[in-house]
Design a protein around this motif. Sequence first.
Motif, mmCIF file in Angstrom:
data_model
loop_
_atom_site.group_PDB
_atom_site.id
_atom_site.type_symbol
_atom_site.label_atom_id
_atom_site.label_comp_id
_atom_site.label_asym_id
_atom_site.label_seq_id
_atom_site.Cartn_x
_atom_site.Cartn_y
_atom_site.Cartn_z
ATOM 1 N N ASP A 139 46.147 45.189 23.356
ATOM 2 C CA ASP A 139 45.474 46.416 23.102
ATOM 3 C C ASP A 139 46.593 47.390 23.892
ATOM 4 O O ASP A 139 47.207 46.995 24.907
ATOM 5 N N ILE A 140 46.937 48.509 23.361
ATOM 6 C CA ILE A 140 47.660 49.481 23.946
ATOM 7 C C ILE A 140 47.057 50.774 24.156
ATOM 8 O O ILE A 140 46.621 51.328 23.143
ATOM 9 N N LEU A 141 46.780 51.039 25.196
ATOM 10 C CA LEU A 141 45.924 52.277 25.851
ATOM 11 C C LEU A 141 46.845 53.438 26.276
ATOM 12 O O LEU A 141 47.742 53.491 27.183
ATOM 13 N N LEU A 142 46.744 54.622 25.231
ATOM 14 C CA LEU A 142 47.408 55.735 25.378
ATOM 15 C C LEU A 142 46.729 56.605 26.182
ATOM 16 O O LEU A 142 45.869 57.202 25.404
ATOM 17 N N VAL A 143 46.894 56.847 27.476
ATOM 18 C CA VAL A 143 46.084 57.931 28.177
ATOM 19 C C VAL A 143 46.634 59.348 28.188
ATOM 20 O O VAL A 143 47.755 59.584 29.019
ATOM 21 N N GLY A 144 46.140 60.026 27.748
ATOM 22 C CA GLY A 144 46.500 61.677 27.523
ATOM 23 C C GLY A 144 47.812 61.789 26.972
ATOM 24 O O GLY A 144 48.327 62.778 27.058
ATOM 25 N N VAL A 145 48.313 60.769 26.211
ATOM 26 C CA VAL A 145 49.705 60.911 25.424
ATOM 27 C C VAL A 145 49.293 60.315 23.878
ATOM 28 O O VAL A 145 48.314 59.591 23.739
ATOM 29 N N ASP A 146 50.183 60.695 23.184
ATOM 30 C CA ASP A 146 50.149 60.287 21.710
ATOM 31 C C ASP A 146 51.040 59.007 21.495
ATOM 32 O O ASP A 146 51.833 58.580 22.256
ATOM 33 N N LEU A 147 51.160 58.846 20.050
ATOM 34 C CA LEU A 147 51.961 57.833 19.598
ATOM 35 C C LEU A 147 53.429 57.967 19.840
ATOM 36 O O LEU A 147 54.235 57.201 19.780
ATOM 37 N N THR A 148 53.875 59.002 20.182
ATOM 38 C CA THR A 148 55.258 59.393 20.512
ATOM 39 C C THR A 148 55.648 58.708 21.699
ATOM 40 O O THR A 148 56.785 58.719 21.789
ATOM 41 N N LYS A 149 54.660 58.302 22.514
ATOM 42 C CA LYS A 149 55.085 57.695 23.593
ATOM 43 C C LYS A 149 54.659 56.133 23.745
ATOM 44 O O LYS A 149 54.771 55.440 24.743
ATOM 45 N N ASN A 150 54.409 55.553 22.447
ATOM 46 C CA ASN A 150 54.048 54.259 22.289
ATOM 47 C C ASN A 150 55.489 53.325 22.007
ATOM 48 O O ASN A 150 55.874 53.307 20.888
ATOM 49 N N THR A 151 56.085 52.875 22.865
ATOM 50 C CA THR A 151 57.382 52.076 23.087
ATOM 51 C C THR A 151 57.413 51.011 21.956
ATOM 52 O O THR A 151 57.947 50.498 21.229
ATOM 53 N N PHE A 152 56.277 50.366 21.812
ATOM 54 C CA PHE A 152 55.892 49.372 20.817
ATOM 55 C C PHE A 152 56.553 49.381 19.598
ATOM 56 O O PHE A 152 56.857 48.654 18.831
ATOM 57 N N ILE A 153 56.239 50.688 18.899
ATOM 58 C CA ILE A 153 56.716 51.172 17.779
ATOM 59 C C ILE A 153 58.123 51.170 17.573
ATOM 60 O O ILE A 153 58.635 50.717 16.647
#
Length: 263
Positions: A139-153
């Motif tokens: 699971d990847i939890l993005l706390v107060g940030v959106d998908l633009t901060k998701n390095t996994f992508i």
Amino acid sequence: MHTKESLLNDLKKLKINPEGTLLVHSSYKSIGEVTGGPETVLDSLSAFMKEGLLVLPTHTWEYVDKDNPVFDVKNSPSNVGILTEKFRQRENVYRSEHPTHSVAALGMDAQKFTEGEYKYATSCDRESVWGKFLDRKADILLVGVDLTKNTFIHGIEEWVGIQGRMTDTHEDLYSILNSGEKVHVPSRRHQGLSWSDHFWKVEEILLEEGAMKKGTFGDATVRVVDAEKTAELLTELLQENPDLFSDNEPLSDKWRYYFQNQK
């Protein structure tokens, strides 16, 4: 005022697997006022994942480059937020040795999970920790940030082989390992457009397809991303449209119809 107990209750409501692997990208300020500050936030995450593996990014891409080429796993500060910087310094936390995209991990097989990262020439090699998130169905939890901060992508783009994301040549970087040894890490860096600025485009379809859900943690809006489902969906999207993240145009409705018809 949020407390360790109230934050633990928020995590329980998100239905994250406490015995699995959890990667957390975060904006501490978004959580609101917390008794005990950042340490309490980390205490709540650590307690919730005590039977699993908790991972936070401790990236240094912002300042480790050809002009400042040495990364020190024990001393180089994280450039992705106060929670990540405090977490890497905690007892029993292991930090990986990649010069630009390190992570810190606590709990189940944390040392094994993080070891050997200096061997990879790109930030998100399929055999690196970023690929392990997929293998472990994290699971990847993005706390107060959106998908633009998701390095996994970024990792998914790399594994699909999208052209123009990485430099063709290597930059001479170095990692000082936990052992104290300094090793040469020739590295291909991200280049071109700010592709991640456009990752938001897939939010709606991830929600619709059950690859992501929303909730709250303190005052923060959070997104819980299923690594396996997200990789499956985005691999298909990127194979059909390698330029998916090249602009700010909303995702076409045809993709919703496409996935609906696959069910």
